[in-house]
Design a protein around this motif. Structure first.
Motif, PDB file in Angstrom:
ATOM      1  N   THR A 310       0.709  -1.362  -0.192  1.00 39.06           N
ATOM      2  CA  THR A 310      -0.088  -0.097   0.046  1.00 39.06           C
ATOM      3  C   THR A 310       0.939   1.092  -0.154  1.00 39.06           C
ATOM      4  O   THR A 310       0.428   2.304  -0.249  1.00 39.06           O
ATOM      5  CB  THR A 310      -0.822  -0.124   1.271  1.00 39.06           C
ATOM      6  N   LEU A 313       0.543   4.676  -2.320  1.00 43.01           N
ATOM      7  CA  LEU A 313      -0.786   4.765  -3.112  1.00 43.01           C
ATOM      8  C   LEU A 313      -1.503   5.663  -2.479  1.00 43.01           C
ATOM      9  O   LEU A 313      -1.455   5.978  -1.117  1.00 43.01           O
ATOM     10  CB  LEU A 313      -1.507   3.369  -2.824  1.00 43.01           C
ATOM     11  N   ALA A 317      -7.071   3.862  -3.078  1.00 48.09           N
ATOM     12  CA  ALA A 317      -6.626   2.916  -3.740  1.00 48.09           C
ATOM     13  C   ALA A 317      -5.946   1.964  -2.727  1.00 48.09           C
ATOM     14  O   ALA A 317      -6.281   0.789  -2.900  1.00 48.09           O
ATOM     15  CB  ALA A 317      -5.233   3.247  -4.806  1.00 48.09           C
ATOM     16  N   ALA A 318      -5.313   2.339  -1.684  1.00 44.70           N
ATOM     17  CA  ALA A 318      -4.939   1.261  -0.711  1.00 44.70           C
ATOM     18  C   ALA A 318      -6.049   0.694   0.135  1.00 44.70           C
ATOM     19  O   ALA A 318      -5.875  -0.309   0.399  1.00 44.70           O
ATOM     20  CB  ALA A 318      -3.835   2.203   0.449  1.00 44.70           C
TER      21      ALA A 318
END
Ligand code: FE2
Length: 382
Positions: A310, A313, A317-318
């Motif tokens: 992650t 990001l 998005a994570a």
């Protein structure tokens, strides 16, 4: 802000812990023990170590096996009558969530008037139940460490959770050895129930410093061990991780309550006979997807606990990687069906959504759903 975290339950854990049940119950001052279990528990030989230790401690006991999965208020009345006549002074539940919930309900109704459904809601029990000791044989519901017993009203078929701190067991004995015989599909669905508890508690509006620490630890243990426990039931380390994760998640949600998965899962389970863990599992990724924007930072942390990359990001998005991780976990542990496999059809979704909206877990969800939102989520889960 003021806060409180109440834990009246002693946790006694480790491989072989259940073989010390007698001495632990004696410490509590028990004389005669009402053992509540589902019939499969005795057949599987899971009661032997416990009853031997009760005998060795000089305690009398009687075994009551007349319970069923997703217990109804009628079953509670019958069991309470047996408990009342038995002269027992402690109730010992051994089994999955149904056995433990029955044990709690029997202990409560032998000291309180009327029917269990008279006490639906929070804090309505008037008198202290008999002391409750819980020995889980599945790793999922966490009933051994919560103030809830979930009973289905025999008339309305609706699940009626009764919550009171007085319903918390005085002692929970967590013995991973008792869970090794749980078949892979039940290990999978009960494990997903525990994961749902941890996730729903972590992202909900009531979460706090103590519950968050518990939720994160539970998610970490489940992420590393649910696949292993499904793959090889005798992997004691994985079983230990899962059993402790289930209890730790319960210690989190007992204080915060849950969210939209449980709100939507309960009517689906009650009307279509879907086992609780399975209906939660089916709904979990879809509700997570819906909830992402309500608490993206926390979903991103969940993704990281599952080993998703992650770093760097954008937060949404994570966060979305948590949904991906849960979907992959479900595929690996063999949960591939949707609600449709249990007879849920589009024409039922309005009714299910109406019932879901009555749940006290809805206002705690990180995103406030409309009826239309809930119908859309059910549709995705069909
Ligand atoms: Fe649950």
């Amino acid at each position: 802000m003021l806060g409180v975290y109440k834990l009246p339950t002693e946790l006694f854990f480790g491989c072989g812990a259940s073989r010390h049940a007698g001495e632990k119950l004696k410490e509590l001052g028990a004389r005669k023990v009402f053992v509540v279990c589902d019939p499969g528990i005795k057949q599987a030989g899971l009661l032997e170590g416990i009853t031997t230790s009760l005998k060795e401690a000089g305690l009398e006991y009687t075994v009551y096996e007349d319970i069923k999965p997703e217990p109804t208020s009628d079953i509670i009345e019958e069991g309470t009558e047996h408990l009342g006549k038995s002269g027992c002074d402690v109730v010992l539940g051994v089994g999955g969530g149904s056995a433990l919930d029955c044990a709690k309900a029997f202990a409560a109704m032998v000291t309180n008037e009327g029917r269990i459904t008279d006490y639906t809601g929070l804090g309505k029990l008037k008198n202290k139940p008999l002391p409750i000791v819980a020995v889980p044989t599945t790793a999922g519901t966490g009933s051994e460490a919560t103030m809830f017993t979930v009973i289905t009203d025999a008339q309305t078929k609706m699940k009626a959770p009764v919550g009171s701190y007085m319903l918390m067991p005085v002692l929970a004995i967590l013995d991973p050895e008792l869970t090794v015989g749980l078949p892979p599909h039940l290990t999978a669905s009960t494990g997903m129930d525990a994961l749902t508890h941890a996730v729903e508690s972590y992202v909900n509006v009531n979460s706090h410093y103590i519950s968050e620490a518990l939720s994160l630890q539970a998610i970490k243990l489940i992420a590393r061990s649910l696949r292993k426990a499904v793959a090889k039931g005798t992997n004691l380390k994985a079983r230990e991780d899962m059993l402790l994760a289930s209890t730790i998640a319960a210690l989190a949600f007992n204080s915060t309550r849950l969210g939209l998965v449980h709100a939507m899962s309960q009517p689906a389970g009650a009307h279509f006979g879907i086992p609780h863990g399975l209906s939660n599992a089916i709904l979990l990724p879809h509700v997570m997807e819906y909830n992402l924007m309500g608490n993206p930072e926390k979903f991103a942390e969940i993704a990281a606990l599952f080993g998703e990359p992650t770093a760097g990001l954008p937060v949404m998005a994570a966060a979305a990687k948590a949904v991906k991780a849960v979907k992959e976990l479900m595929a690996d542990i063999g949960i591939v069906e949707g609600l449709g496999a249990f007879g849920v059809r589009e024409e039922h979704l309005g009714m299910l959504a109406d019932e879901a909206l009555t749940s006290g877990n809805v206002p705690l969800n990180p995103r406030q759903p409309s009826k239309g939102d809930i119908i859309e989520i059910y549709k995705k889960a069909l």
